[in-house]
Structure formats: structure tokens, C-alpha cells
Motif scaffolding. Structure first.
Motif, mmCIF file in Angstrom:
data_model
loop_
_atom_site.group_PDB
_atom_site.id
_atom_site.type_symbol
_atom_site.label_atom_id
_atom_site.label_comp_id
_atom_site.label_asym_id
_atom_site.label_seq_id
_atom_site.Cartn_x
_atom_site.Cartn_y
_atom_site.Cartn_z
ATOM 1 N N VAL A 30 38.657 48.809 27.764
ATOM 2 C CA VAL A 30 37.500 48.503 28.509
ATOM 3 C C VAL A 30 37.075 48.197 30.374
ATOM 4 C CG1 VAL A 30 34.755 48.880 28.278
ATOM 5 C CG2 VAL A 30 36.229 49.828 27.142
ATOM 6 N N ARG A 31 37.257 46.490 29.831
ATOM 7 C CA ARG A 31 36.828 45.963 30.841
ATOM 8 C C ARG A 31 37.927 46.134 31.791
ATOM 9 N NH1 ARG A 31 37.177 41.725 28.153
ATOM 10 N NH2 ARG A 31 39.335 41.285 28.211
ATOM 11 N N GLU A 32 39.359 46.150 31.653
ATOM 12 C CA GLU A 32 40.731 47.010 32.522
ATOM 13 C C GLU A 32 39.956 48.316 33.372
ATOM 14 O OE1 GLU A 32 42.881 45.483 34.963
ATOM 15 O OE2 GLU A 32 42.470 44.023 33.334
ATOM 16 N N GLY A 33 39.592 49.248 32.593
ATOM 17 C CA GLY A 33 39.192 50.022 33.666
ATOM 18 C C GLY A 33 40.553 51.191 33.490
ATOM 19 N N ALA A 34 40.337 52.757 32.924
ATOM 20 C CA ALA A 34 40.601 53.571 33.562
ATOM 21 C C ALA A 34 41.722 53.271 34.272
ATOM 22 C CB ALA A 34 40.314 55.192 32.946
ATOM 23 N N GLU A 35 41.028 53.723 35.411
ATOM 24 C CA GLU A 35 42.596 53.648 36.885
ATOM 25 C C GLU A 35 42.882 52.460 37.163
ATOM 26 O OE1 GLU A 35 38.918 54.182 36.965
ATOM 27 O OE2 GLU A 35 38.689 55.313 38.465
ATOM 28 N N GLN A 36 42.518 51.450 36.810
ATOM 29 C CA GLN A 36 43.903 49.834 37.455
ATOM 30 C C GLN A 36 44.462 49.890 35.779
ATOM 31 O OE1 GLN A 36 43.919 48.394 39.683
ATOM 32 N NE2 GLN A 36 45.446 46.502 38.577
ATOM 33 N N THR A 37 44.331 50.612 34.743
ATOM 34 C CA THR A 37 45.595 50.171 33.820
ATOM 35 C C THR A 37 46.344 51.021 33.912
ATOM 36 O OG1 THR A 37 43.660 49.659 31.952
ATOM 37 C CG2 THR A 37 45.691 50.627 30.867
ATOM 38 N N PHE A 38 45.861 52.678 34.770
ATOM 39 C CA PHE A 38 47.104 53.463 34.503
ATOM 40 C C PHE A 38 47.915 52.837 35.897
ATOM 41 C CE2 PHE A 38 48.415 57.458 36.917
ATOM 42 C CZ PHE A 38 48.696 58.243 36.497
ATOM 43 N N PHE A 39 47.265 52.614 36.875
ATOM 44 C CA PHE A 39 47.788 51.848 37.846
ATOM 45 C C PHE A 39 48.984 51.003 37.281
ATOM 46 C CE2 PHE A 39 48.994 49.022 40.910
ATOM 47 C CZ PHE A 39 50.026 49.558 42.472
ATOM 48 N N ARG A 40 49.039 50.162 36.644
ATOM 49 C CA ARG A 40 49.867 49.469 35.617
ATOM 50 C C ARG A 40 50.666 50.022 34.854
ATOM 51 N NH1 ARG A 40 45.284 44.330 33.301
ATOM 52 N NH2 ARG A 40 47.599 43.803 32.433
ATOM 53 N N LEU A 41 50.236 50.961 34.056
ATOM 54 C CA LEU A 41 51.269 51.660 33.506
ATOM 55 C C LEU A 41 51.950 52.362 34.288
ATOM 56 C CD1 LEU A 41 48.650 53.717 30.865
ATOM 57 C CD2 LEU A 41 50.697 52.016 30.182
ATOM 58 N N LYS A 42 51.724 52.964 35.209
ATOM 59 C CA LYS A 42 52.488 53.983 36.409
ATOM 60 C C LYS A 42 53.490 52.942 37.156
ATOM 61 C CE LYS A 42 53.080 57.613 38.291
ATOM 62 N NZ LYS A 42 53.798 59.080 37.639
ATOM 63 N N THR A 43 53.466 51.561 37.463
ATOM 64 C CA THR A 43 54.160 50.638 36.950
ATOM 65 C C THR A 43 55.619 50.331 37.015
ATOM 66 O OG1 THR A 43 52.752 49.802 38.781
ATOM 67 C CG2 THR A 43 55.035 48.364 38.451
ATOM 68 N N TRP A 44 55.306 50.100 35.685
ATOM 69 C CA TRP A 44 55.783 50.300 33.999
ATOM 70 C C TRP A 44 56.413 51.991 33.605
ATOM 71 C CZ3 TRP A 44 57.987 45.644 31.924
ATOM 72 C CH2 TRP A 44 57.382 44.594 32.874
ATOM 73 N N PHE A 45 55.927 52.657 33.732
ATOM 74 C CA PHE A 45 56.710 53.528 33.312
ATOM 75 C C PHE A 45 55.599 54.820 34.423
ATOM 76 C CE2 PHE A 45 54.743 51.004 29.496
ATOM 77 C CZ PHE A 45 56.080 50.853 29.117
ATOM 78 N N PRO A 46 57.255 54.619 35.073
ATOM 79 C CA PRO A 46 57.210 55.903 36.251
ATOM 80 C C PRO A 46 56.071 57.414 35.825
ATOM 81 C CG PRO A 46 58.679 54.807 36.843
ATOM 82 C CD PRO A 46 58.309 54.342 35.231
ATOM 83 N N GLN A 47 57.428 57.239 34.490
ATOM 84 C CA GLN A 47 56.474 58.965 33.188
ATOM 85 C C GLN A 47 55.540 59.147 34.101
ATOM 86 O OE1 GLN A 47 58.223 56.352 32.174
ATOM 87 N NE2 GLN A 47 57.866 56.459 30.300
ATOM 88 N N VAL A 48 54.387 58.356 33.453
ATOM 89 C CA VAL A 48 53.233 58.975 32.991
ATOM 90 C C VAL A 48 52.709 59.106 34.193
ATOM 91 C CG1 VAL A 48 52.311 55.900 31.912
ATOM 92 C CG2 VAL A 48 52.297 56.608 34.120
ATOM 93 N N CYS A 49 51.474 60.171 33.319
ATOM 94 C CA CYS A 49 50.872 61.395 34.384
ATOM 95 C C CYS A 49 49.546 61.499 33.868
ATOM 96 C CB CYS A 49 51.090 62.812 33.591
ATOM 97 S SG CYS A 49 51.017 63.587 31.720
#
Length: 84
Positions: A30-49
Motif C-alpha cells: 500500500v505504501r509503495e503503490g501499484a505503479e512503483q511496485t509494478f516498476f520494481r517487478l518489471k525490472t526483475w521479472f520482465p514478463q509481468v504484464c
């Protein structure tokens, strides 16, 4: 402390990915927010959509990802498109 899997849209696999990028609790998500968390995920796991981004937003809001407001989904899609 609640588990990530207690949140809507967050299963074991998503929780594993979130932990890999440093998100271990619902409060952190919640603190990080959806966009920032998604950005972090995308960096580590490029296949996330885009669906992963919707799932994160839904988890934060406490709703199923397919019930997000249309305007918010449009904003999230635009954000996701910028990362391509």
C-alpha cells in the motif's frame, strides 16, 4: 502482521515475486503503490504484464482486478505502456 496472500489478487506466486523485490507485507504494498511496485517487478521479472499491474491496484483497493474503475485502468495502462 498480515500476509500478502491475504489480499485480493495476491496468490503465492505473486507474493513470491513481491518478496523478491522487497515487498513483504500488505502495508508495504500500500505504501509503495501499484505503479512503483509494478516498476520494481518489471525490472526483475520482465514478463509481468498489465494484468499484474491491475492485480496490484486491486489488492491495494481490496477489489478484484477486473472490477477496477475504467478510468483507473486507463491510467494504469498508460503507465504500463511507458515502460515498454
Amino acid at each position: 502482521m498480515a500476509e500478502l496472500t491475504s489480499m485480493k489478487n495476491i496468490g503465492r506466486e505473486m507474493a513470491r515475486k513481491l518478496a523478491a523485490v522487497g515487498i513483504h507485507t500488505p502495508e508495504q504494498l500500500v505504501r509503495e503503490g501499484a505503479e512503483q511496485t509494478f516498476f520494481r517487478l518489471k525490472t526483475w521479472f520482465p514478463q509481468v504484464c498489465l494484468v499484474h499491474l491491475y492485480a496490484l491496484e486491486g489488492a491495494i483497493r481490496g477489489v478484484e482486478f477486473n472490477r477496477l474503475p475504467t478510468d483507473r485502468k486507463r491510467e494504469l495502462k498508460a503507465f504500463s505502456d511507458q515502460l515498454k
